[in-house]
Scaffold this motif. Structure first.
Motif, PDB file in Angstrom:
ATOM      1  N   ARG A   1      15.358   0.294 -16.086  1.00 53.68           N
ATOM      2  CA  ARG A   1      15.607  -0.915 -15.294  1.00 53.68           C
ATOM      3  C   ARG A   1      16.854  -1.613 -15.794  1.00 53.68           C
ATOM      4  N   ALA A   2      17.353  -2.506 -14.966  1.00 60.23           N
ATOM      5  CA  ALA A   2      18.608  -3.181 -15.294  1.00 60.23           C
ATOM      6  C   ALA A   2      18.431  -4.119 -16.478  1.00 60.23           C
ATOM      7  N   ARG A   3      19.485  -4.258 -17.241  1.00 60.10           N
ATOM      8  CA  ARG A   3      19.501  -5.255 -18.319  1.00 60.10           C
ATOM      9  C   ARG A   3      19.716  -6.636 -17.727  1.00 60.10           C
ATOM     10  N   ASP A   4      19.045  -7.628 -18.275  1.00 52.64           N
ATOM     11  CA  ASP A   4      19.259  -9.009 -17.846  1.00 52.64           C
ATOM     12  C   ASP A   4      20.112  -9.754 -18.866  1.00 52.64           C
ATOM     13  N   TYR A   5      20.988  -9.026 -19.532  1.00 50.00           N
ATOM     14  CA  TYR A   5      21.923  -9.590 -20.505  1.00 50.00           C
ATOM     15  C   TYR A   5      23.199  -8.761 -20.440  1.00 50.00           C
ATOM     16  N   THR A   6      24.296  -9.363 -20.866  1.00 49.54           N
ATOM     17  CA  THR A   6      25.586  -8.676 -20.911  1.00 49.54           C
ATOM     18  C   THR A   6      26.275  -8.988 -22.235  1.00 49.54           C
ATOM     19  N   ASP A   7      27.310  -8.219 -22.543  1.00 47.69           N
ATOM     20  CA  ASP A   7      28.161  -8.483 -23.711  1.00 47.69           C
ATOM     21  C   ASP A   7      27.358  -8.519 -25.004  1.00 47.69           C
ATOM     22  N   ILE A   8      26.532  -7.511 -25.205  1.00 46.86           N
ATOM     23  CA  ILE A   8      25.713  -7.421 -26.413  1.00 46.86           C
ATOM     24  C   ILE A   8      26.061  -6.125 -27.141  1.00 46.86           C
ATOM     25  N   ASP A   9      26.642  -6.253 -28.339  1.00 44.12           N
ATOM     26  CA  ASP A   9      27.038  -5.082 -29.123  1.00 44.12           C
ATOM     27  C   ASP A   9      26.092  -4.785 -30.278  1.00 44.12           C
ATOM     28  N   GLY A  10      25.074  -5.615 -30.469  1.00 46.19           N
ATOM     29  CA  GLY A  10      24.110  -5.362 -31.533  1.00 46.19           C
ATOM     30  C   GLY A  10      22.725  -5.838 -31.146  1.00 46.19           C
ATOM     31  N   LEU A  11      21.716  -5.093 -31.581  1.00 45.12           N
ATOM     32  CA  LEU A  11      20.318  -5.393 -31.265  1.00 45.12           C
ATOM     33  C   LEU A  11      19.508  -5.490 -32.549  1.00 45.12           C
ATOM     34  N   LEU A  12      18.507  -6.386 -32.550  1.00 44.80           N
ATOM     35  CA  LEU A  12      17.624  -6.575 -33.695  1.00 44.80           C
ATOM     36  C   LEU A  12      16.184  -6.649 -33.218  1.00 44.80           C
ATOM     37  N   THR A  13      15.263  -6.153 -34.044  1.00 49.14           N
ATOM     38  CA  THR A  13      13.835  -6.306 -33.749  1.00 49.14           C
ATOM     39  C   THR A  13      13.017  -6.164 -35.027  1.00 49.14           C
ATOM     40  N   ASP A  14      11.806  -6.739 -34.986  1.00 46.58           N
ATOM     41  CA  ASP A  14      10.831  -6.501 -36.046  1.00 46.58           C
ATOM     42  C   ASP A  14       9.537  -5.958 -35.449  1.00 46.58           C
ATOM     43  N   GLU A  15       9.617  -5.471 -34.203  1.00 46.02           N
ATOM     44  CA  GLU A  15       8.434  -4.965 -33.513  1.00 46.02           C
ATOM     45  C   GLU A  15       8.356  -3.449 -33.636  1.00 46.02           C
ATOM     46  N   PRO A  16       7.348  -2.929 -34.327  1.00 51.35           N
ATOM     47  CA  PRO A  16       7.186  -1.480 -34.448  1.00 51.35           C
ATOM     48  C   PRO A  16       7.015  -0.824 -33.082  1.00 51.35           C
ATOM     49  N   GLY A  17       7.547   0.383 -32.964  1.00 51.40           N
ATOM     50  CA  GLY A  17       7.424   1.132 -31.717  1.00 51.40           C
ATOM     51  C   GLY A  17       8.593   0.955 -30.772  1.00 51.40           C
ATOM     52  N   LEU A  18       9.347  -0.143 -30.910  1.00 49.28           N
ATOM     53  CA  LEU A  18      10.524  -0.369 -30.073  1.00 49.28           C
ATOM     54  C   LEU A  18      11.713   0.353 -30.703  1.00 49.28           C
ATOM     55  N   VAL A  19      12.518   1.029 -29.882  1.00 53.69           N
ATOM     56  CA  VAL A  19      13.666   1.785 -30.383  1.00 53.69           C
ATOM     57  C   VAL A  19      14.952   1.177 -29.835  1.00 53.69           C
ATOM     58  N   LEU A  20      15.839   0.779 -30.721  1.00 55.46           N
ATOM     59  CA  LEU A  20      17.139   0.223 -30.351  1.00 55.46           C
ATOM     60  C   LEU A  20      18.114   1.356 -30.059  1.00 55.46           C
TER      61      LEU A  20
END
Length: 283
Positions: free
Chosen positions: A109-128
């Motif tokens: 599905r489409a991203r609802d954000y733009t201009d993002i060069d880095g991703l962070l998470t602390d949720e297991p199971g999610l893959v950046l």
């Protein structure tokens, strides 16, 4: 395939699962808390200049082929497409904290954000997921607070100290201490292949001169041309951000030298697909 390696430190490990070949970092594997990889061109279904593991929907490849390539990467990672969240890279140092509610964005599905060069998470199971064809992938694992980050750092991101931006954001959001981070500088273009103009060299000179590090990252070839070492520049940035040197693994594999195996914008003169970096906490 035998890769051309710089210094032959074997900092990056080659792997194969079924038809898919991919690269991993032993230092990240040793944490025992993440799944990660950096893709190669091997094991996908794309044709022509995109052959074979292209992970870009925006360069003219067939959508069905890219969909299948992502499915194959997900199988290697042991996740689904719904678990993967993609960046929207425009050579900024903008970062986004993501959750399972963002899963599938950029693929299903489409991203609802733009201009993002880095991703962070602390949720297991999610893959950046972030994407490359010479620029530098940066991997971060907080081994104490169990958080991860993945960032795209071309020359603009590097001179703006993307590595420091990520470290500071992890501290702000998760309480991360730099001394608890294990980091990696991924496959990208090496200094021997990366000629830049005087304006780019001047930007790095201004940023790194105060620390006496300009000679470590720039070679003046004369005529307004320089060779830029993005690997060393990012290593310096991560170290100065407080990450211990022994907890940083720096690639020895150049995308341009290995353009039959890894997509390289410079080697192909822009006629290419995209590689992908992937990182997630194990559930």
């Amino acid at each position: 395939m035998e890769l051309y390696r710089h210094v032959n430190r074997m900092q990056v490990k080659q792997n194969r699962t079924g038809e898919v070949e991919y690269l991993t970092f032993p230092l990240l594997e040793k944490t025992g808390m993440v799944r990660h990889l950096f893709s190669t061109r091997v094991g996908g279904v794309s044709k022509g200049i995109y052959s074979a593991m292209n992970l870009s929907y925006t360069r003219g490849d067939e959508k069905e082929a890219v969909d299948e390539n992502f499915r194959r990467i997900a199988d290697v990672l042991g996740c689904t497409l719904e678990d993967i969240v993609c960046s929207d890279q425009t050579h900024t140092v903008n970062l986004r904290v993501v959750s399972h509610g963002d899963g599938g964005k950029g693929i299903l599905r489409a991203r609802d954000y733009t201009d993002i060069d880095g991703l962070l998470t602390d949720e297991p199971g999610l893959v950046l997921a972030t994407f490359y064809a010479d620029c530098v992938p940066l991997y971060f694992v907080d081994t104490k607070r169990r958080a991860v980050a993945l960032a795209h750092s071309g020359w603009r991101g590097t001179v703006a100290r993307m590595g420091r931006c990520v470290t500071e954001k992890m501290k702000e959001v998760y309480g991360t201490r730099p001394e608890d981070i294990v980091a990696a500088v991924g496959p990208s273009i090496c200094q021997a292949c990366y000629e830049v103009s005087e304006d780019v060299a001047e930007a790095f000179t201004q940023e790194f001169r105060g620390h006496g590090q300009t000679d470590e990252i720039l070679i003046n070839k004369g005529g307004g041309k320089y060779q830029l070492d993005l690997w060393r520049a990012n290593e310096i940035i991560l170290t100065e951000a407080g990450i211990p040197g022994e907890q940083i693994q720096v690639t020895d594999i150049c995308t341009c030298h290995n353009s039959d195996y890894l997509f390289s914008h410079r080697a192909s003169r822009g006629k290419r697909g995209n590689l992908g970096a992937f990182l997630g906490l194990i559930s």
